[in-house]
Every structure is written in C-alpha cells, then in structure tokens.
Design an enzyme around this catalytic site. Structure first.
Site, PDB file in Angstrom:
ATOM      1  N   ARG A  55      -1.269   5.309  -5.101  1.00  0.00           N
ATOM      2  CA  ARG A  55       0.000   5.452  -4.373  1.00  0.00           C
ATOM      3  C   ARG A  55       0.941   6.384  -5.125  1.00  0.00           C
ATOM      4  O   ARG A  55       0.872   6.518  -6.345  1.00  0.00           O
ATOM      5  CB  ARG A  55       0.656   4.088  -4.180  1.00  0.00           C
ATOM      6  CG  ARG A  55      -0.144   3.171  -3.244  1.00  0.00           C
ATOM      7  CD  ARG A  55       0.650   1.917  -2.903  1.00  0.00           C
ATOM      8  NE  ARG A  55      -0.118   1.005  -2.060  1.00  0.00           N
ATOM      9  CZ  ARG A  55      -0.265   1.143  -0.744  1.00  0.00           C
ATOM     10  NH1 ARG A  55       0.309   2.164  -0.126  1.00  0.00           N
ATOM     11  NH2 ARG A  55      -0.983   0.283  -0.050  1.00  0.00           N
ATOM     12  N   ASN A  56       1.828   7.023  -4.358  1.00  0.00           N
ATOM     13  CA  ASN A  56       2.859   7.905  -4.903  1.00  0.00           C
ATOM     14  C   ASN A  56       2.277   9.108  -5.637  1.00  0.00           C
ATOM     15  O   ASN A  56       2.938   9.708  -6.491  1.00  0.00           O
ATOM     16  CB  ASN A  56       3.796   7.133  -5.842  1.00  0.00           C
ATOM     17  CG  ASN A  56       4.465   5.961  -5.152  1.00  0.00           C
ATOM     18  OD1 ASN A  56       4.943   6.089  -4.023  1.00  0.00           O
ATOM     19  ND2 ASN A  56       4.480   4.803  -5.807  1.00  0.00           N
ATOM     20  N   ARG A  57       1.037   9.459  -5.285  1.00  0.00           N
ATOM     21  CA  ARG A  57       0.348  10.608  -5.878  1.00  0.00           C
ATOM     22  C   ARG A  57       0.154  10.472  -7.386  1.00  0.00           C
ATOM     23  O   ARG A  57      -0.089  11.457  -8.082  1.00  0.00           O
ATOM     24  CB  ARG A  57       1.108  11.923  -5.583  1.00  0.00           C
ATOM     25  CG  ARG A  57       1.178  12.300  -4.098  1.00  0.00           C
ATOM     26  CD  ARG A  57      -0.235  12.495  -3.520  1.00  0.00           C
ATOM     27  NE  ARG A  57      -0.227  13.111  -2.213  1.00  0.00           N
ATOM     28  CZ  ARG A  57      -0.226  12.438  -1.060  1.00  0.00           C
ATOM     29  NH1 ARG A  57      -0.189  11.113  -1.070  1.00  0.00           N
ATOM     30  NH2 ARG A  57      -0.261  13.078   0.084  1.00  0.00           N
ATOM     31  N   LEU A  58       0.240   9.267  -7.911  1.00  0.00           N
ATOM     32  CA  LEU A  58       0.019   9.046  -9.333  1.00  0.00           C
ATOM     33  C   LEU A  58      -1.456   8.674  -9.536  1.00  0.00           C
ATOM     34  O   LEU A  58      -1.798   7.569  -9.955  1.00  0.00           O
ATOM     35  CB  LEU A  58       0.944   7.950  -9.856  1.00  0.00           C
ATOM     36  CG  LEU A  58       1.278   8.006 -11.357  1.00  0.00           C
ATOM     37  CD1 LEU A  58       1.994   9.317 -11.693  1.00  0.00           C
ATOM     38  CD2 LEU A  58       2.134   6.823 -11.756  1.00  0.00           C
ATOM     39  N   THR A  69      -0.250  10.890   3.845  1.00  0.00           N
ATOM     40  CA  THR A  69      -0.965   9.641   3.612  1.00  0.00           C
ATOM     41  C   THR A  69      -0.732   9.209   2.174  1.00  0.00           C
ATOM     42  O   THR A  69      -0.940   9.989   1.247  1.00  0.00           O
ATOM     43  CB  THR A  69      -2.480   9.814   3.840  1.00  0.00           C
ATOM     44  OG1 THR A  69      -2.708  10.223   5.192  1.00  0.00           O
ATOM     45  CG2 THR A  69      -3.215   8.507   3.578  1.00  0.00           C
TER      46      THR A  69
END
Length: 230
Positions: A200-203, A11
């Site tokens: 988003r993008n695990r940032l 996710t």
C-alpha cells in the site's frame, strides 16, 4: 499544452510484500515458492494466466534493446531457461551480446521477479527431450516458421505448415518430427536477482540478491542479499 491523462485508475497495491526474516540467503527457494503459488492460484482462481511467462530482454548489435514474452520451461539452481529458434531475432542478438534480463510478473498477486545476467545455450539433450514432449502441431510449426523473418501473409505461413505436415505425417510417435537444426534454448546465468512485492501507498518491498561468488541460485555462499528502495 494539455498533458496526456494517465491510463486507467489508481490501484493501491495490497500484496503481502516480503521481509528479510522470510527471505532465504539464496534466491531460488523464494522464486520457486512464488512460482508454485502463481500456478496454484491460476488453477484455483484463474486470474494468473500463463504463470510461467517471462519477458526476455536482449540487445542488438547497434545497442538497441529488444523485449518479448516466452514461456519459461526450466527453473533450477542453474537459472531459468526457455526454448526458441536460435535463428530468431533473440538468438541472433544473443550471439552478438550474451547479456540478458528476464522477468516474471503476476499482477493479481502484486509480485514480480527479475533476473539479470548472461545467456548460456541449453544442453542438447534437454532441448531434444523437450521437443519430443511437444504436441505434434507445435513440432511441425518449429519447421514451418522461420521465426522473426518477414512473410508475405498468413496464407504463405499456412502453406509452409501444410507442406511440413505432408513431409512428416502424425504417427503418434514423438520421433515422427525431427528436431530442427536451428531449434534450441538458453539458460540465464544470473548475476542479480530481485523480488518485488507490491504494498500500500507505493511503499513496495524490493529484495535483491547480488552474486559474490560462483554457485547456483540455491547456494547461499554465492549471494549477498540486500534491500533497495521502491
């Protein structure tokens, strides 16, 4: 050797995150705003069950960590608080080591809050007032259950409940069931507070308040705010 596959699908978190310009100098205003938003979302959308549920981590006498989920019943400048049996596993562990960590997590909102510090016993009048506000059945259960102790089976637990019902019948009076001697609660005197906002993008965003002086969660002079990497 074949590895174990990851559980579930991936996710990409789509939360709003949090930036320094929107963060207060003391943590309480933001934590309270996030809690209020979680409660409102549960009422409107129903996807934040038990928004005040906290995971409570303690350490036993052998240094082994333990964690369980309870409901947060208090939140103010002195810290988050919860009620429990002081004779339970968590109560026994906190008598030996008062270090504690608690967390609030709202997955559907991509938000979490962590408190780390030391447990302090709640004032007796707060415990007594809250106990009187509980439903009759919950007050009876506080007597019937020796929390965390072994029990032979469900039947024994229900029999203990029935005996307590006979001893303290429901009269509709909040005083009809006495406060158990072992029933109390704890407040977390935080030394560190972290808020996590999924991105988003695990940032992800992680802002941290670290205690630098005595004072409440609502007192800016008591805290230094910073950011840590996701």
């Amino acid at each position: 050797m074949t590895g174990t596959p990851a559980l579930g699908g991936r996710t990409d978190y789509s939360g709003e995150g949090i930036v320094e310009a929107d963060a207060p100098d003391a943590p309480l205003p933001l934590v309270q705003a996030w809690l209020d938003a979680a409660i409102a979302r549960q009422e409107e959308q129903g996807d934040v069950p038990e928004p005040s549920a906290i995971s409570v981590a303690t350490v036993d006498g052998d240094g082994m960590p333990d964690v369980r989920t309870v409901l947060m019943r208090f939140l103010d400048g002195r810290g988050p608080g919860f009620l429990t049996s002081t004779a339970s596993a968590k109560g026994r562990q906190l008598r030996e080591n008062d270090a504690i960590a608690v967390s609030l997590t709202w997955p559907s909102m991509f938000r979490a809050v962590r408190f780390r510090g030391y447990a302090e016993a709640l004032e007796h009048h707060l415990v007594a007032d809250y106990f009187r506000s509980r439903p009759y059945g919950s007050r009876i259960s506080a007597h019937a259950s020796a929390q965390s102790d072994p029990v032979s089976g469900r039947a024994a637990l229900e029999e203990a409940y029935r005996r307590c019902e006979e001893r303290w019948p429901d009269t509709g009076d909040p005083e009809d069931v006495p406060l158990p001697a072992h029933w109390g609660g704890y407040r977390v005197r935080a030394e560190r507070v972290e808020v996590w906002g999924g991105r988003r993008n695990r940032l992800h965003d992680r802002l941290v308040w670290t205690r630098v002086a005595p004072g409440g969660l609502d007192e800016p002079d008591a805290w230094r705010r910073g950011r840590i990497q996701p």
